[in-house]
Scaffold this motif. Sequence first.
Motif, PDB file in Angstrom:
ATOM      1  N   GLY A 112      16.203  10.492   0.288  1.00 47.94           N
ATOM      2  CA  GLY A 112      15.144   9.759   0.977  1.00 47.94           C
ATOM      3  C   GLY A 112      13.881   9.720   0.141  1.00 47.94           C
ATOM      4  O   GLY A 112      13.796  10.335  -0.926  1.00 47.94           O
ATOM      5  N   MET A 113      12.907   8.982   0.626  1.00 45.79           N
ATOM      6  CA  MET A 113      11.645   8.824  -0.085  1.00 45.79           C
ATOM      7  C   MET A 113      10.504   9.261   0.821  1.00 45.79           C
ATOM      8  O   MET A 113      10.412   8.835   1.972  1.00 45.79           O
ATOM      9  N   TRP A 114       9.637  10.124   0.267  1.00 44.71           N
ATOM     10  CA  TRP A 114       8.428  10.555   0.949  1.00 44.71           C
ATOM     11  C   TRP A 114       7.296   9.610   0.588  1.00 44.71           C
ATOM     12  O   TRP A 114       7.138   9.242  -0.568  1.00 44.71           O
ATOM     13  N   PHE A 115       6.516   9.209   1.599  1.00 48.61           N
ATOM     14  CA  PHE A 115       5.336   8.365   1.425  1.00 48.61           C
ATOM     15  C   PHE A 115       4.174   9.000   2.169  1.00 48.61           C
ATOM     16  O   PHE A 115       4.371   9.607   3.226  1.00 48.61           O
ATOM     17  N   LYS A 116       2.963   8.804   1.657  1.00 45.19           N
ATOM     18  CA  LYS A 116       1.786   9.219   2.413  1.00 45.19           C
ATOM     19  C   LYS A 116       1.695   8.391   3.688  1.00 45.19           C
ATOM     20  O   LYS A 116       2.016   7.206   3.696  1.00 45.19           O
ATOM     21  N   LYS A 117       1.241   9.036   4.761  1.00 47.44           N
ATOM     22  CA  LYS A 117       0.969   8.312   6.002  1.00 47.44           C
ATOM     23  C   LYS A 117      -0.182   7.347   5.747  1.00 47.44           C
ATOM     24  O   LYS A 117      -1.065   7.618   4.932  1.00 47.44           O
ATOM     25  N   LYS A 118      -0.195   6.226   6.460  1.00 54.51           N
ATOM     26  CA  LYS A 118      -1.240   5.216   6.197  1.00 54.51           C
ATOM     27  C   LYS A 118      -2.636   5.795   6.375  1.00 54.51           C
ATOM     28  O   LYS A 118      -3.559   5.380   5.683  1.00 54.51           O
ATOM     29  N   SER A 119      -2.796   6.764   7.259  1.00 56.14           N
ATOM     30  CA  SER A 119      -4.112   7.385   7.452  1.00 56.14           C
ATOM     31  C   SER A 119      -4.569   8.161   6.217  1.00 56.14           C
ATOM     32  O   SER A 119      -5.748   8.467   6.076  1.00 56.14           O
ATOM     33  N   GLN A 120      -3.645   8.437   5.293  1.00 56.39           N
ATOM     34  CA  GLN A 120      -3.945   9.193   4.077  1.00 56.39           C
ATOM     35  C   GLN A 120      -4.088   8.302   2.843  1.00 56.39           C
ATOM     36  O   GLN A 120      -4.281   8.792   1.736  1.00 56.39           O
ATOM     37  N   ILE A 121      -3.946   6.979   3.012  1.00 54.00           N
ATOM     38  CA  ILE A 121      -4.002   6.038   1.889  1.00 54.00           C
ATOM     39  C   ILE A 121      -5.366   5.359   1.872  1.00 54.00           C
ATOM     40  O   ILE A 121      -5.679   4.537   2.740  1.00 54.00           O
ATOM     41  N   SER A 122      -6.179   5.677   0.896  1.00 48.75           N
ATOM     42  CA  SER A 122      -7.519   5.112   0.778  1.00 48.75           C
ATOM     43  C   SER A 122      -7.444   3.612   0.512  1.00 48.75           C
ATOM     44  O   SER A 122      -6.710   3.172  -0.381  1.00 48.75           O
ATOM     45  N   GLY A 123      -8.170   2.820   1.293  1.00 45.95           N
ATOM     46  CA  GLY A 123      -8.201   1.371   1.118  1.00 45.95           C
ATOM     47  C   GLY A 123      -7.137   0.621   1.877  1.00 45.95           C
ATOM     48  O   GLY A 123      -7.107  -0.610   1.845  1.00 45.95           O
ATOM     49  N   TYR A 124      -6.226   1.304   2.544  1.00 49.32           N
ATOM     50  CA  TYR A 124      -5.104   0.695   3.263  1.00 49.32           C
ATOM     51  C   TYR A 124      -5.590  -0.472   4.120  1.00 49.32           C
ATOM     52  O   TYR A 124      -6.551  -0.343   4.869  1.00 49.32           O
ATOM     53  N   SER A 125      -4.902  -1.615   3.997  1.00 50.58           N
ATOM     54  CA  SER A 125      -5.303  -2.805   4.735  1.00 50.58           C
ATOM     55  C   SER A 125      -4.084  -3.639   5.100  1.00 50.58           C
ATOM     56  O   SER A 125      -3.186  -3.826   4.286  1.00 50.58           O
ATOM     57  N   ALA A 126      -4.087  -4.161   6.320  1.00 50.82           N
ATOM     58  CA  ALA A 126      -3.040  -5.088   6.731  1.00 50.82           C
ATOM     59  C   ALA A 126      -3.348  -6.509   6.273  1.00 50.82           C
ATOM     60  O   ALA A 126      -2.448  -7.344   6.196  1.00 50.82           O
ATOM     61  N   ASN A 127      -4.595  -6.783   5.936  1.00 50.49           N
ATOM     62  CA  ASN A 127      -5.004  -8.151   5.612  1.00 50.49           C
ATOM     63  C   ASN A 127      -4.861  -8.519   4.147  1.00 50.49           C
ATOM     64  O   ASN A 127      -4.765  -9.703   3.817  1.00 50.49           O
ATOM     65  N   THR A 128      -4.876  -7.530   3.257  1.00 50.23           N
ATOM     66  CA  THR A 128      -4.680  -7.801   1.832  1.00 50.23           C
ATOM     67  C   THR A 128      -3.755  -6.761   1.231  1.00 50.23           C
ATOM     68  O   THR A 128      -3.769  -5.595   1.615  1.00 50.23           O
ATOM     69  N   ALA A 129      -2.967  -7.205   0.269  1.00 51.50           N
ATOM     70  CA  ALA A 129      -2.087  -6.303  -0.465  1.00 51.50           C
ATOM     71  C   ALA A 129      -2.926  -5.442  -1.399  1.00 51.50           C
ATOM     72  O   ALA A 129      -4.132  -5.665  -1.567  1.00 51.50           O
ATOM     73  N   VAL A 130      -2.282  -4.509  -2.045  1.00 54.64           N
ATOM     74  CA  VAL A 130      -2.983  -3.597  -2.947  1.00 54.64           C
ATOM     75  C   VAL A 130      -3.664  -4.339  -4.100  1.00 54.64           C
ATOM     76  O   VAL A 130      -4.660  -3.874  -4.639  1.00 54.64           O
ATOM     77  N   TRP A 168       0.833  -1.213   0.000  1.00 59.93           N
ATOM     78  CA  TRP A 168       0.000   0.000   0.000  1.00 59.93           C
ATOM     79  C   TRP A 168       0.860   1.252   0.000  1.00 59.93           C
ATOM     80  O   TRP A 168       0.584   2.208  -0.732  1.00 59.93           O
ATOM     81  N   TYR A 169       1.913   1.262   0.828  1.00 62.50           N
ATOM     82  CA  TYR A 169       2.829   2.407   0.805  1.00 62.50           C
ATOM     83  C   TYR A 169       3.459   2.576  -0.578  1.00 62.50           C
ATOM     84  O   TYR A 169       3.540   3.678  -1.107  1.00 62.50           O
ATOM     85  N   ALA A 170       3.894   1.457  -1.162  1.00 62.84           N
ATOM     86  CA  ALA A 170       4.611   1.518  -2.438  1.00 62.84           C
ATOM     87  C   ALA A 170       3.694   1.890  -3.611  1.00 62.84           C
ATOM     88  O   ALA A 170       4.072   2.669  -4.480  1.00 62.84           O
ATOM     89  N   ALA A 171       2.479   1.325  -3.639  1.00 64.98           N
ATOM     90  CA  ALA A 171       1.586   1.516  -4.789  1.00 64.98           C
ATOM     91  C   ALA A 171       0.673   2.724  -4.652  1.00 64.98           C
ATOM     92  O   ALA A 171       0.391   3.405  -5.638  1.00 64.98           O
ATOM     93  N   LYS A 172       0.178   2.982  -3.442  1.00 60.31           N
ATOM     94  CA  LYS A 172      -0.823   4.040  -3.246  1.00 60.31           C
ATOM     95  C   LYS A 172      -0.359   5.140  -2.299  1.00 60.31           C
ATOM     96  O   LYS A 172      -1.097   6.076  -2.028  1.00 60.31           O
ATOM     97  N   GLY A 173       0.872   5.025  -1.814  1.00 66.62           N
ATOM     98  CA  GLY A 173       1.416   6.025  -0.897  1.00 66.62           C
ATOM     99  C   GLY A 173       2.094   7.184  -1.593  1.00 66.62           C
ATOM    100  O   GLY A 173       2.774   7.983  -0.951  1.00 66.62           O
ATOM    101  N   ASP A 174       1.930   7.267  -2.917  1.00 65.91           N
ATOM    102  CA  ASP A 174       2.460   8.372  -3.695  1.00 65.91           C
ATOM    103  C   ASP A 174       3.943   8.620  -3.410  1.00 65.91           C
ATOM    104  O   ASP A 174       4.338   9.726  -3.045  1.00 65.91           O
ATOM    105  N   PRO A 175       4.797   7.579  -3.556  1.00 68.21           N
ATOM    106  CA  PRO A 175       6.213   7.741  -3.212  1.00 68.21           C
ATOM    107  C   PRO A 175       6.897   8.810  -4.066  1.00 68.21           C
ATOM    108  O   PRO A 175       6.697   8.871  -5.278  1.00 68.21           O
ATOM    109  N   ARG A 176       7.681   9.649  -3.383  1.00 66.87           N
ATOM    110  CA  ARG A 176       8.353  10.775  -4.041  1.00 66.87           C
ATOM    111  C   ARG A 176       9.812  10.832  -3.582  1.00 66.87           C
ATOM    112  O   ARG A 176      10.077  11.002  -2.394  1.00 66.87           O
ATOM    113  N   TRP A 177      10.731  10.693  -4.523  1.00 65.87           N
ATOM    114  CA  TRP A 177      12.161  10.715  -4.231  1.00 65.87           C
ATOM    115  C   TRP A 177      12.602  12.142  -3.939  1.00 65.87           C
ATOM    116  O   TRP A 177      12.208  13.089  -4.625  1.00 65.87           O
ATOM    117  N   ASP A 178      13.434  12.277  -2.911  1.00 66.24           N
ATOM    118  CA  ASP A 178      13.988  13.573  -2.518  1.00 66.24           C
ATOM    119  C   ASP A 178      15.502  13.425  -2.384  1.00 66.24           C
ATOM    120  O   ASP A 178      16.005  12.949  -1.370  1.00 66.24           O
TER     121      ASP A 178
END
Length: 153
Positions: A42-60, A17-27
């Motif tokens: 470093g790499m900026w990622f959206k916080k999990k609270s900002q990722i729609s659909g985020y789940s620990a039980n299923t991958a993206v 979810w971080y990698a696919a939907k966390g809008d990763p941005r290289w800095d």
Amino acid sequence: AIHTPCKDLPNVNEMTWYAAKGDPRWDADELWTTMGHLYKGGMWFKKKSQISGYSANTAVDGRDWRTIFQSQSYAISQTLPSAADAGNYFCLPALGQYERGLLYYVGRSGYYWSSSAFPTASGYSYYMRFGGGSVIVSCDYTRKYGFRVDGFE
């Protein structure tokens, strides 16, 4: 030093979810210190609270990667988050990796363990790796490699 048990890390599904939907941005210019030295990258990622659909039980992709072998590369952006949006992101430093007592790729890549062991081969675990061109979630490194074990929000 603060000790973070691996069981408290994001699992492999969460890393997708971080990698696919966390809008990763290289800095390339993000500054940080370790072991008394100043580095950048470093790499900026959206916080999990900002990722729609985020789940620990299923991958993206809707599957549970904790039970299968899977590896995937995801595209990143070279554009930093705007100042107004920066509070929705966190930055992981490009700390490199330890191998046989030597530190490699500092400032170029970040390697972060997940809490998920590889389901069919002992000694391997899922991880996330990032650099200037992509984010990869995979499990082709054994646990003998020194990867970072914290930092996710």
